[in-house]
Motif scaffolding. Structure first.
Motif, PDB file in Angstrom:
ATOM      1  N   GLN A 246      57.629  20.515  55.915  1.00  0.00           N
ATOM      2  CA  GLN A 246      58.076  21.562  56.832  1.00  0.00           C
ATOM      3  C   GLN A 246      58.194  22.902  56.116  1.00  0.00           C
ATOM      4  N   LEU A 250      56.461  27.329  56.519  1.00  0.00           N
ATOM      5  CA  LEU A 250      57.341  28.461  56.787  1.00  0.00           C
ATOM      6  C   LEU A 250      57.145  29.628  55.832  1.00  0.00           C
ATOM      7  N   ASN A 281      54.444  25.022  63.747  1.00  0.00           N
ATOM      8  CA  ASN A 281      54.939  26.372  63.445  1.00  0.00           C
ATOM      9  C   ASN A 281      53.850  27.430  63.492  1.00  0.00           C
TER      10      ASN A 281
END
Length: 316
Positions: A246, A250, A281
């Motif tokens: 994750q 980002l 994302n």
């Protein structure tokens, strides 16, 4: 004749034992072994040209970086090469080759030495009194006479609580955090030095160093990058490595995620999860590339350079 020789040998043995017992036995003095960074520093200063070795000060700690100037007609930027922890900037896993080959493509390179790993680091747990300690529990309250009578009439049912054993991490969060703090301190000092040469900054990091830097850039620091290239990025901690998928989605700079077919299982098992987080994302400047074969082969280095050059030419 043989008996006399035997007595003579026994006499010499007894004499040597008496001399050993007469002398006081002194324990050998413990000598602290030199750290890996000090050995690496002495090797670099002794074997590499002095004009390539640049000492940089990060706070109160001085570390070495290897500088190599671009050798093409057009200057395209500066590349910061950060090896894996317990590895050197001259390793044969791609760092040493990229340090010189990228000069022919128009990049000046800085390859920095990484800090030592403090395996003994630990943090003191802050203990705070809980509510259960402040107030008496129900088990400590005196039982009434009715409850005692019912307990005597009914047979006691003992139910054992299930016992779970948690896996012990080989590398704790404290060790990783300590390495991350020291690495970021050196990286910021190297970044400020590179900014004096160019505004186009590219980072190429390996292994655990790439993992902690991805965590750092997921918090959007002030140090701006044009591209981030990770080589077999991972964290040697199960929970931190799971969240790295994750975290990689980002980071602000464009990310090229390169891995090898013979990488560890922790890296290979997380690749699909990284793609899922990138799609969620909407990080459209993420690319993932696989390299086959051993990472220390010359043909492998040439393909690695080609992948990096093709990725950077699409950006600037």
């Amino acid at each position: 004749m043989l008996f006399s020789r035997f007595l003579k040998g026994a006499f010499y043995i007894q004499l040597s034992c008496a001399l050993l017992l007469a002398n006081p036995i002194n324990a050998a003095e413990y000598i602290v072994p030199p750290s890996l960074s000090s050995i690496e520093k002495s090797d670099i200063e002794r074997l590499l040209p002095s004009d390539e070795v640049k000492p940089i000060l990060a706070g109160e700690t001085e570390f070495l970086s290897l500088y190599s100037e671009y050798m093409s007609a057009d200057f395209r930027g500066v590349v910061l090469l950060i090896p894996d922890w317990h590895s050197s900037p001259t390793n044969n896993s791609g760092m040493s080759y990229l340090r010189k080959e990228l000069n022919n493509l128009g990049y000046s390179t800085y390859a920095m030495t990484v800090p030592d790993i403090d395996w003994q680091t630990s943090k003191m747990a802050k203990t705070t009194p809980s509510e259960t300690e402040a107030a008496p529990s129900k088990a400590e309250e005196p039982a009434s006479s009715d409850t005692t009578a019912n307990a005597q009439s009914q047979p006691a049912k003992v139910k054992e609580e299930p016992h779970y054993v948690n896996a012990i991490e080989k590398v704790t969060d404290d060790i990783l955090d300590n390495y991350k703090i020291n690495l970021i301190s050196r990286f910021n000092a190297l970044y400020q030095t590179a900014m004096e040469d160019s505004s186009n900054i590219v980072v190429i990091a390996q292994g655990t160093s790439a993992g902690v830097l991805l965590e750092y850039y997921a918090d959007f620091p002030d140090e701006r990058l044009d591209a981030f290239i990770s080589l077999s990025s991972y964290l040697p901690n199960t929970k931190r490595n799971e969240s790295l998928s994750q975290t990689a989605s980002l980071v602000a700079p464009a990310l090229l995620d390169i891995y090898y077919a013979n990488d560890s299982t922790d890296i290979l098992m997380s690749l699909k999860n990284r793609q899922r987080w990138v799609n969620r994302n909407a990080k459209f400047d993420y690319r993932q590339r696989q390299l086959f074969g051993l990472r220390d082969q010359p043909d492998q280095h040439a393909r690695l350079t080609k992948e990096i050059d093709g990725f950077l030419r699409r950006l600037f």
